[in-house]
Design a protein around this motif. Structure first.
Motif, PDB file in Angstrom:
ATOM      1  N   THR A   8       0.865  -1.208   0.041  1.00 38.87           N
ATOM      2  CA  THR A   8      -0.123  -0.148   0.113  1.00 38.87           C
ATOM      3  C   THR A   8       0.831   1.395   0.052  1.00 38.87           C
ATOM      4  N   ARG A   9       2.069   1.291   0.871  1.00 34.39           N
ATOM      5  CA  ARG A   9       2.900   2.467   0.817  1.00 34.39           C
ATOM      6  C   ARG A   9       3.393   2.514  -0.476  1.00 34.39           C
ATOM      7  N   SER A  10       4.124   1.489  -1.114  1.00 30.79           N
ATOM      8  CA  SER A  10       4.675   1.804  -2.367  1.00 30.79           C
ATOM      9  C   SER A  10       3.799   2.225  -3.454  1.00 30.79           C
ATOM     10  N   GLU A  11       2.686   1.624  -3.439  1.00 28.91           N
ATOM     11  CA  GLU A  11       1.893   1.977  -4.619  1.00 28.91           C
ATOM     12  C   GLU A  11       1.328   3.390  -4.435  1.00 28.91           C
ATOM     13  N   GLY A  12       1.112   3.792  -3.037  1.00 30.17           N
ATOM     14  CA  GLY A  12       0.619   4.862  -2.741  1.00 30.17           C
ATOM     15  C   GLY A  12       1.601   6.135  -2.931  1.00 30.17           C
ATOM     16  N   ALA A  13       2.898   5.716  -3.032  1.00 28.59           N
ATOM     17  CA  ALA A  13       4.040   6.599  -3.292  1.00 28.59           C
ATOM     18  C   ALA A  13       4.116   6.986  -4.803  1.00 28.59           C
ATOM     19  N   LYS A  14       3.988   5.646  -5.759  1.00 26.49           N
ATOM     20  CA  LYS A  14       3.752   6.029  -6.952  1.00 26.49           C
ATOM     21  C   LYS A  14       2.747   6.774  -7.398  1.00 26.49           C
ATOM     22  N   ALA A  15       1.566   6.361  -6.924  1.00 25.74           N
ATOM     23  CA  ALA A  15       0.188   7.370  -7.280  1.00 25.74           C
ATOM     24  C   ALA A  15       0.697   8.954  -6.980  1.00 25.74           C
ATOM     25  N   ASP A  16       1.251   9.095  -5.834  1.00 28.16           N
ATOM     26  CA  ASP A  16       1.563  10.541  -5.333  1.00 28.16           C
ATOM     27  C   ASP A  16       2.474  10.986  -6.342  1.00 28.16           C
ATOM     28  N   ALA A  17       3.350  10.246  -6.717  1.00 25.09           N
ATOM     29  CA  ALA A  17       4.656  10.983  -7.686  1.00 25.09           C
ATOM     30  C   ALA A  17       3.878  11.070  -9.200  1.00 25.09           C
ATOM     31  N   LEU A  18       2.833  10.424  -9.578  1.00 28.01           N
ATOM     32  CA  LEU A  18       2.187  10.711 -10.633  1.00 28.01           C
ATOM     33  C   LEU A  18       1.699  11.895 -10.927  1.00 28.01           C
ATOM     34  N   GLU A  19       0.606  11.989  -9.400  1.00 27.94           N
ATOM     35  CA  GLU A  19      -0.208  13.114  -9.345  1.00 27.94           C
ATOM     36  C   GLU A  19       0.734  14.171  -9.279  1.00 27.94           C
ATOM     37  N   LEU A  20       1.868  14.353  -8.569  1.00 30.27           N
ATOM     38  CA  LEU A  20       2.693  15.730  -8.277  1.00 30.27           C
ATOM     39  C   LEU A  20       3.248  16.093  -9.703  1.00 30.27           C
ATOM     40  N   ALA A  21       3.890  15.094 -10.507  1.00 34.51           N
ATOM     41  CA  ALA A  21       4.503  15.475 -11.779  1.00 34.51           C
ATOM     42  C   ALA A  21       3.385  16.383 -12.647  1.00 34.51           C
ATOM     43  N   LYS A 116      -6.481  13.314 -15.774  1.00 39.88           N
ATOM     44  CA  LYS A 116      -6.067  11.716 -16.362  1.00 39.88           C
ATOM     45  C   LYS A 116      -5.028  11.162 -15.228  1.00 39.88           C
ATOM     46  N   ALA A 117      -4.247  11.811 -14.918  1.00 34.86           N
ATOM     47  CA  ALA A 117      -3.146  11.541 -13.771  1.00 34.86           C
ATOM     48  C   ALA A 117      -3.868  11.328 -12.334  1.00 34.86           C
ATOM     49  N   ARG A 118      -4.755  12.059 -12.043  1.00 35.76           N
ATOM     50  CA  ARG A 118      -5.549  11.642 -10.702  1.00 35.76           C
ATOM     51  C   ARG A 118      -6.269  10.671 -10.789  1.00 35.76           C
ATOM     52  N   SER A 119      -7.031  10.225 -12.183  1.00 36.39           N
ATOM     53  CA  SER A 119      -7.602   9.169 -12.464  1.00 36.39           C
ATOM     54  C   SER A 119      -6.650   7.892 -12.300  1.00 36.39           C
ATOM     55  N   GLU A 120      -5.684   8.136 -12.797  1.00 32.54           N
ATOM     56  CA  GLU A 120      -4.621   6.906 -12.669  1.00 32.54           C
ATOM     57  C   GLU A 120      -4.186   6.472 -11.519  1.00 32.54           C
ATOM     58  N   ALA A 121      -3.836   7.791 -10.514  1.00 29.02           N
ATOM     59  CA  ALA A 121      -3.340   7.503  -9.280  1.00 29.02           C
ATOM     60  C   ALA A 121      -4.595   6.866  -8.405  1.00 29.02           C
ATOM     61  N   ALA A 122      -5.904   7.252  -8.645  1.00 24.69           N
ATOM     62  CA  ALA A 122      -6.966   6.605  -7.929  1.00 24.69           C
ATOM     63  C   ALA A 122      -6.950   5.142  -8.114  1.00 24.69           C
ATOM     64  N   LYS A 123      -6.539   4.752  -9.608  1.00 21.80           N
ATOM     65  CA  LYS A 123      -6.877   3.371  -9.824  1.00 21.80           C
ATOM     66  C   LYS A 123      -5.623   2.618  -9.215  1.00 21.80           C
ATOM     67  N   VAL A 124      -4.425   3.108  -9.209  1.00 25.13           N
ATOM     68  CA  VAL A 124      -3.445   2.476  -8.558  1.00 25.13           C
ATOM     69  C   VAL A 124      -3.562   2.317  -7.218  1.00 25.13           C
ATOM     70  N   ARG A 125      -4.219   3.133  -6.562  1.00 23.72           N
ATOM     71  CA  ARG A 125      -4.376   3.270  -5.139  1.00 23.72           C
ATOM     72  C   ARG A 125      -5.472   2.127  -4.758  1.00 23.72           C
ATOM     73  N   ASP A 126      -6.503   1.926  -5.566  1.00 22.77           N
ATOM     74  CA  ASP A 126      -7.563   1.132  -5.427  1.00 22.77           C
ATOM     75  C   ASP A 126      -7.102  -0.149  -5.819  1.00 22.77           C
ATOM     76  N   ASN A 127      -6.054  -0.502  -6.732  1.00 24.26           N
ATOM     77  CA  ASN A 127      -5.544  -1.764  -6.864  1.00 24.26           C
ATOM     78  C   ASN A 127      -4.748  -2.231  -5.823  1.00 24.26           C
ATOM     79  N   ALA A 128      -4.062  -1.284  -5.179  1.00 27.15           N
ATOM     80  CA  ALA A 128      -2.941  -1.623  -4.114  1.00 27.15           C
ATOM     81  C   ALA A 128      -3.940  -2.182  -2.853  1.00 27.15           C
ATOM     82  N   SER A 129      -5.237  -1.409  -2.728  1.00 20.11           N
ATOM     83  CA  SER A 129      -5.879  -1.676  -1.534  1.00 20.11           C
ATOM     84  C   SER A 129      -6.614  -3.131  -1.896  1.00 20.11           C
ATOM     85  N   ALA A 130      -6.788  -3.421  -2.994  1.00 20.53           N
ATOM     86  CA  ALA A 130      -7.520  -4.779  -3.200  1.00 20.53           C
ATOM     87  C   ALA A 130      -6.464  -5.911  -3.074  1.00 20.53           C
TER      88      ALA A 130
END
Length: 165
Positions: A8-21, A116-130
């Motif tokens: 969850t932490r690593s995928e969350g960090a990826k999602a945060d980086a995507l959104e931040l960029a 689009k990045a926010r949507s992708e980040a949400a998907k990454v977070r959802d997948n990590a949670s699942a």
């Protein structure tokens, strides 16, 4: 649980980086747009000022009596110079308007990219949670199995101890 939390932490960090960029790209485009609009406003103000000065000079030239040839010639030269400056200022206004339009288009594009990045980040977070939930469920299943096995072994020991008595 540790594995699920790490995932969850690593995928969350990826999602945060995507959104931040994407947010940084949007912010840069918005700053360029603000600058372009400011430059356009400045160019328009300069062009308007020169046009007003040219009109005043031409009016003064037209009001100057014919017999004041020196003054009339001076005003004519000044009007010609102002006319040239006004033409150049109008060209600058056109260039600034194009830059402003281009900057606005870039902001629109970056707005779409940010969404689009926010949507992708949400998907990454959802997948990590699942995945984390699946890992936790599997761990719980294994723990239940181990508990049942241990309880079975304990029951066997109890029966063996009872038989020995």
């Amino acid at each position: 649980n540790d594995q699920a939390a790490a995932l969850t932490r690593s995928e969350g960090a990826k999602a945060d980086a995507l959104e931040l960029a994407a947010q940084r790209a949007y912010d840069a485009a918005a700053a360029r747009e603000r600058t372009a609009r400011s430059e356009l406003k400045s160019a328009e103000g300069k062009a308007d000022s020169l046009a007003a000065e040219l009109a005043a000079t031409e009016k003064e030239r037209d009001a100057t009596p014919f017999y004041r040839l020196g003054k009339k010639a001076e005003l004519k030269d000044r009007a010609a110079a102002l006319s040239e400056q006004t033409r150049a200022a109008n060209g600058a206004v056109k260039a600034a308007a194009k830059a402003s339009t281009d900057a606005s288009s870039a902001v629109s594009k970056e707005t779409g990219s940010l969404a689009k990045a926010r949507s992708e980040a949400a998907k990454v977070r959802d997948n990590a949670s699942a995945k984390a939930a699946a890992i936790r469920a599997e761990a719980a299943k294994r723990a239940a199995k181990a508990t049942a096995s241990a309880e079975g072994a304990a029951a066997k020991l109890d029966r063996a101890a009872a038989a020995l008595e």
